[in-house]
Each structure stands twice: as C-alpha cells, then as structure tokens.
Motif scaffolding. Structure first.
Motif, PDB file in Angstrom:
ATOM      1  N   VAL A  62       0.928  -1.136   0.045  1.00 30.31           N
ATOM      2  CA  VAL A  62       0.247  -0.252  -0.043  1.00 30.31           C
ATOM      3  C   VAL A  62       0.808   1.217   0.126  1.00 30.31           C
ATOM      4  O   VAL A  62       1.742   1.500   0.653  1.00 30.31           O
ATOM      5  CB  VAL A  62      -0.919   0.132   1.243  1.00 30.31           C
ATOM      6  CG1 VAL A  62      -1.843   1.222   1.074  1.00 30.31           C
ATOM      7  CG2 VAL A  62      -1.892  -1.381   1.278  1.00 30.31           C
ATOM      8  N   GLU A  63       0.557   2.068  -1.098  1.00 29.01           N
ATOM      9  CA  GLU A  63       1.494   3.450  -1.206  1.00 29.01           C
ATOM     10  C   GLU A  63       0.662   4.449   0.011  1.00 29.01           C
ATOM     11  O   GLU A  63      -0.556   4.610  -0.164  1.00 29.01           O
ATOM     12  CB  GLU A  63       1.520   3.949  -2.603  1.00 29.01           C
ATOM     13  CG  GLU A  63       2.261   3.097  -3.395  1.00 29.01           C
ATOM     14  CD  GLU A  63       3.709   3.027  -2.972  1.00 29.01           C
ATOM     15  OE1 GLU A  63       4.394   3.943  -2.545  1.00 29.01           O
ATOM     16  OE2 GLU A  63       4.369   2.002  -3.212  1.00 29.01           O
ATOM     17  N   LEU A  64       1.571   5.080   0.734  1.00 30.26           N
ATOM     18  CA  LEU A  64       0.959   6.011   1.942  1.00 30.26           C
ATOM     19  C   LEU A  64       1.250   7.393   1.390  1.00 30.26           C
ATOM     20  O   LEU A  64       0.431   8.361   1.791  1.00 30.26           O
ATOM     21  CB  LEU A  64       1.476   5.749   3.130  1.00 30.26           C
ATOM     22  CG  LEU A  64       1.189   4.348   3.794  1.00 30.26           C
ATOM     23  CD1 LEU A  64       1.746   4.181   5.122  1.00 30.26           C
ATOM     24  CD2 LEU A  64      -0.626   4.245   4.016  1.00 30.26           C
ATOM     25  N   GLY A  65       2.566   7.645   0.918  1.00 34.24           N
ATOM     26  CA  GLY A  65       2.745   9.202   0.725  1.00 34.24           C
ATOM     27  C   GLY A  65       3.444   9.715   1.625  1.00 34.24           C
ATOM     28  O   GLY A  65       4.012   8.831   2.884  1.00 34.24           O
ATOM     29  N   GLY A  66       3.703  10.876   1.647  1.00 36.14           N
ATOM     30  CA  GLY A  66       4.477  11.550   2.685  1.00 36.14           C
ATOM     31  C   GLY A  66       3.836  11.720   4.047  1.00 36.14           C
ATOM     32  O   GLY A  66       4.406  11.667   5.022  1.00 36.14           O
ATOM     33  N   ALA A  67       2.748  12.211   3.914  1.00 30.75           N
ATOM     34  CA  ALA A  67       1.764  12.554   5.029  1.00 30.75           C
ATOM     35  C   ALA A  67       0.473  11.814   5.058  1.00 30.75           C
ATOM     36  O   ALA A  67      -0.116  11.897   4.017  1.00 30.75           O
ATOM     37  CB  ALA A  67       1.370  14.190   5.315  1.00 30.75           C
ATOM     38  N   TRP A  68       0.320  11.054   6.098  1.00 27.68           N
ATOM     39  CA  TRP A  68      -1.132  10.392   6.184  1.00 27.68           C
ATOM     40  C   TRP A  68      -1.395   9.911   7.460  1.00 27.68           C
ATOM     41  O   TRP A  68      -0.774  10.129   8.597  1.00 27.68           O
ATOM     42  CB  TRP A  68      -0.531   9.018   5.493  1.00 27.68           C
ATOM     43  CG  TRP A  68       0.668   8.356   5.779  1.00 27.68           C
ATOM     44  CD1 TRP A  68       1.831   8.561   5.277  1.00 27.68           C
ATOM     45  CD2 TRP A  68       0.799   7.485   7.051  1.00 27.68           C
ATOM     46  NE1 TRP A  68       2.795   7.809   6.072  1.00 27.68           N
ATOM     47  CE2 TRP A  68       2.115   7.029   6.920  1.00 27.68           C
ATOM     48  CE3 TRP A  68      -0.113   7.022   7.983  1.00 27.68           C
ATOM     49  CZ2 TRP A  68       2.672   6.312   7.826  1.00 27.68           C
ATOM     50  CZ3 TRP A  68       0.453   6.128   8.933  1.00 27.68           C
ATOM     51  CH2 TRP A  68       1.909   5.819   8.676  1.00 27.68           C
ATOM     52  N   SER A  69      -2.530   9.364   7.685  1.00 28.00           N
ATOM     53  CA  SER A  69      -3.057   8.960   9.080  1.00 28.00           C
ATOM     54  C   SER A  69      -3.615   7.474   8.681  1.00 28.00           C
ATOM     55  O   SER A  69      -4.506   7.358   7.721  1.00 28.00           O
ATOM     56  CB  SER A  69      -4.424   9.722   9.591  1.00 28.00           C
ATOM     57  OG  SER A  69      -3.559  11.004  10.062  1.00 28.00           O
ATOM     58  N   LEU A  70      -3.313   6.362   9.601  1.00 32.14           N
ATOM     59  CA  LEU A  70      -3.885   4.910   9.255  1.00 32.14           C
ATOM     60  C   LEU A  70      -4.573   4.517  10.300  1.00 32.14           C
ATOM     61  O   LEU A  70      -4.117   4.657  11.693  1.00 32.14           O
ATOM     62  CB  LEU A  70      -2.634   4.145   8.918  1.00 32.14           C
ATOM     63  CG  LEU A  70      -2.978   2.512   8.743  1.00 32.14           C
ATOM     64  CD1 LEU A  70      -3.947   2.683   7.193  1.00 32.14           C
ATOM     65  CD2 LEU A  70      -1.798   1.765   8.508  1.00 32.14           C
ATOM     66  N   MET A  71      -5.939   4.297  10.558  1.00 30.47           N
ATOM     67  CA  MET A  71      -6.773   4.032  11.636  1.00 30.47           C
ATOM     68  C   MET A  71      -7.197   2.447  11.287  1.00 30.47           C
ATOM     69  O   MET A  71      -7.895   2.165  10.312  1.00 30.47           O
ATOM     70  CB  MET A  71      -7.971   4.746  11.501  1.00 30.47           C
ATOM     71  CG  MET A  71      -8.734   4.519  12.923  1.00 30.47           C
ATOM     72  SD  MET A  71     -10.078   5.780  13.035  1.00 30.47           S
ATOM     73  CE  MET A  71     -11.371   4.921  12.083  1.00 30.47           C
TER      74      MET A  71
END
Length: 423
Positions: A345-354
């Motif tokens: 999974v590509e998340l990138g530079g800034a993210w939130s994972l719940m």
C-alpha cells in the motif's frame, strides 16, 4: 423482674422451629445458649419504631444455622456454650477433650454469619474474655447479671449499626483495592507501544463490551524493529468471555515475539494460527486479524488481512477511505492450510492510518434502529471530525463518542481503535 423468652422447643430433644411470624418491621435477635435451667431471660422490648423485638433461641450452632434467616439482624452468643453445642452438625455428643475455648465458638459463629452483628454474653467476673471476644470480631459484650431490656435494646441497636458501618467501610476499602488492582492488571494486559526512534505518532482507544470487564476479545499492539520498520496489529477473538480475552492477550504477546524474531506476513499469521489452535478452549473459536508493516521511510506499508475489516487511510489532500479488502485471507482458526497474502500500500509523505475492530462499525445509527453504522458511516464520521480540525487523540475520542451517541449508549461489542500518523 424479667420474663422468660419463649423457647423454640417443647422439650430438649424436640427439633428447633422458627418462631411464629410477627408483623413486618423491627429487629430479630437470635440467641444461642444451651442452659435449659438458667435460660437467658428478657423483658418484652420494642425497637425505636415501636415494633416488638423478635427473639429466636438455638441450643447449638446446628440449630443456629437453621434459624439464621435473612430477617435476623443480630446474634447474642452465650460464651459459656458447652463443647457439645459448638460444632455445626455435631449431633450433641460430648467431646473427650472437655470444655472448648469459648472464643473458638465465637469464631465459628462469625464464619457462619459474617454479615450479622454479634453480641457476646458472659459472666461479670469474666471481663477479660469479654474484651477478647470484641477483639476477635464481636460488636460488643454484655454481662449476664446486668442484663435488662434497656441495656440489651441499646446494645442491639449499637451492634447492628456498627456492623453496617464496618461492612460499608470494608466494601469501600475492597472497592478501592479492586480498582487499584484492576488498573495495574489493565496496564499489564494492554500493550505499551514500542516506537522509540520512529517519527510516527500513536493513539489508541479500548472499550470492553462486557460490563465491569477489564478486557474483551479485542487486542492490538505496535512495535518498531531494529531495521526501522514499524509493525502494527489489531485483532478480535470471537466471543466476549474471559477465555476469549485471555486468548487475545496470548495472541498479542505471541505476535510481538514473532515480529521481533523477524516473521512477517503469511509466515507470521500461519504461526499465530498454530498458537490459536493450541490455546483456544473450543475448536469453534477463531480470531480475525489485520497486520501492517510500515517501511522505515514511512511512505509505504505491507498489509495482511485475516477476515478482519480493512484499515481506513487518510492521505494528504485526499478524503478518508477504507483500503480495498481484495486479497485478504480467512480468519485464523477456520482453515488448516490457509494463506494470507501481503499486499503493498502506498501511503505518501503525510498520512493517517486507522485500524479498528468491528465493534466500531456494528453499532446502531439511532436508538431502536436496526441499521448498522458500517464502514461508510464510519468514514463519514471521520471525515467530519477531520474537517473540524481534529487529529490524533482528539480524533479518536470524537469518533468513538459519536459512534456511542448514535448507538444510544454503550456499545455491546468490544471496541479497539488504533491510529498511526505521519507528517
């Protein structure tokens, strides 16, 4: 002049019988004494509400146990009770050892009636033993030669109130101790994230579904391995009892150990399934699981799903979305030779994972409603909270609060939510 107490026997060999019922209200005194000639005698007495004091008599502890019903508030024990009257169910046979220690009799009464007030009755010349009776557990003592209605009435009221106060204080102390023990137990069972050296922010919320329970069948954990990878996991054991909660803790600890040992993806889940199969109390028990391993640079993650809801991700400049479930495997414990593919999974530079358990999405959307919140409803709630500027701990608090409010109160299922943020 005192009036003899009505006896609950016609002869010494007759079985004890409960007294004739009196009007509701008032106190009931159980007298335990054995002497048929010098029986304890009292005048007729009224309590503070004008109700007649009800008195029952027992010759020994066997009779006392029969007469000790819920309406008895106080026990008057003759410390001169002979040895053969001491043992419950003793059959009235004299012991070869002679007279028993009167305080042993008192201890038996206290064990027989731990929530009742107890008064010790003794001779005036035996003040030392009377004082010792109070130290053992009696609420007060009375001298036989000085016994009258006024003294006895006051002693009974005092003993009953003192016993109530003692029980209330004990319950309060036990409650405080239980709360302290529960807090220590909860700290020991719920994980402490090991994220030293990572720039990720961690937040979690946990609510067991069972009333007064510390833990439910939901479990989660987060650790950072020496290579800089952050591993996160959340799971749910089917069921809501203490066995399921214990199994959840075992799976979490096993996951942490296996992760530090270098296992990941299908290999890790296959080993966890073996743990579950050996530890579960029933062959029907299974567990769902979601694992994520985030690369050291924080820009991508590996995702494995074992019958568990997909995480929700919020990428910079994009609305929140649930990751596709495609490629997920079955729950642990369902199929002996199952496989759990790991998806990138590509998340990138800034993210939130719940990451969350189904307790968050299976609540109702209105009191009395049959409609479930579902993943779409959860996404809408999170999007609203994000739009209002909430992040991290505040985001989780607001989301869980709104889910509970929609449900019309506490959720019946266990609930666990884990949030990782970057940037």
């Amino acid at each position: 002049m005192s009036v003899p107490v009505p006896r609950q026997r016609d002869a010494l060999t007759a079985p004890a019988r409960p007294p004739v019922p009196l009007p509701d209200g008032g106190l009931t005194l159980l007298v335990i004494e054995d002497d048929p000639v010098c029986s304890v005698t009292f005048p007729e007495m009224l309590d503070t509400d004008g109700n007649r004091l009800r008195i029952r008599t027992a010759r020994n502890l066997t009779e006392a146990a029969r007469l000790l019903t819920d309406d008895v508030q106080c026990i008057l024990l003759d410390l001169a009770l002979p040895k053969h009257a001491n043992a419950v169910g003793g059959g009235g046979k004299a012991s070869e050892e002679g007279s028993a220690d009167a305080l042993d009799t008192l201890r038996q009464v206290l064990r027989l009636a731990p929530s009742h007030a107890v008064l010790a009755l003794t001779a005036e010349g035996d003040a030392e033993r009377a004082a010792e009776a109070v130290r053992v557990g009696a609420q007060d003592y009375l001298f036989r030669d000085e016994l009258d209605g006024r003294i006895l009435s006051r002693a009974i009221r005092y003993a009953v109130e003192r016993k109530r106060a003692d029980l209330a204080q004990r319950q309060l102390s036990e409650s405080r101790l239980r709360a302290q023990e529960n807090a220590r137990l909860e700290r020991g069972l719920l994980p402490t994230p090991l994220l030293g050296g990572s720039d990720l922010r961690f937040a979690a919320r946990y609510r067991p579904g069972r009333s007064r329970a510390l833990l439910g069948g939901d479990f989660y954990d987060t650790v950072r391995t020496p290579d800089g990878t952050v591993h996160a996991m959340i799971g749910d054991v089917c069921g809501h009892g203490p066995d399921e909660a214990a199994l959840g803790v075992e799976l979490r600890i096993a996951w942490r150990a296996l992760t530090f040992a270098g296992l990941c993806g299908d290999q890790l889940l296959s080993t966890l399934q073996q743990v579950l199969e050996h530890e579960r109390a029933d062959d029907e028990i299974f567990a769902t699981l979601c694992t994520v391993d985030i690369s050291p640079d924080g820009r991508r993650a590996g995702l494995c799903l074992a019958g568990h809801p997909s995480p929700l991700v919020v990428r910079s400049g994009r609305p929140p979305q649930v990751l596709p479930y495609e490629g997920g495997g079955p729950a642990l414990g369902l199929l002996p030779n199952a496989r759990w593919p790991r998806r990138q999974v590509e998340l990138g530079g800034a993210w939130s994972l719940m990451m969350y358990t189904d307790g968050l999405i299976e609540g109702r959307v209105g009191q009395g409603s049959k409609q479930r919140l579902g993943q779409e409803g959860m996404v809408e709630i999170v999007a609203r909270q994000l739009a209002s500027g909430l992040r991290g701990e505040s985001l989780l608090d607001a989301t869980v609060t709104e889910v509970r409010t929609l449900n019309g109160g506490e959720l019946t299922d266990d609930l666990a939510v884990l949030l990782l943020d970057r940037g």
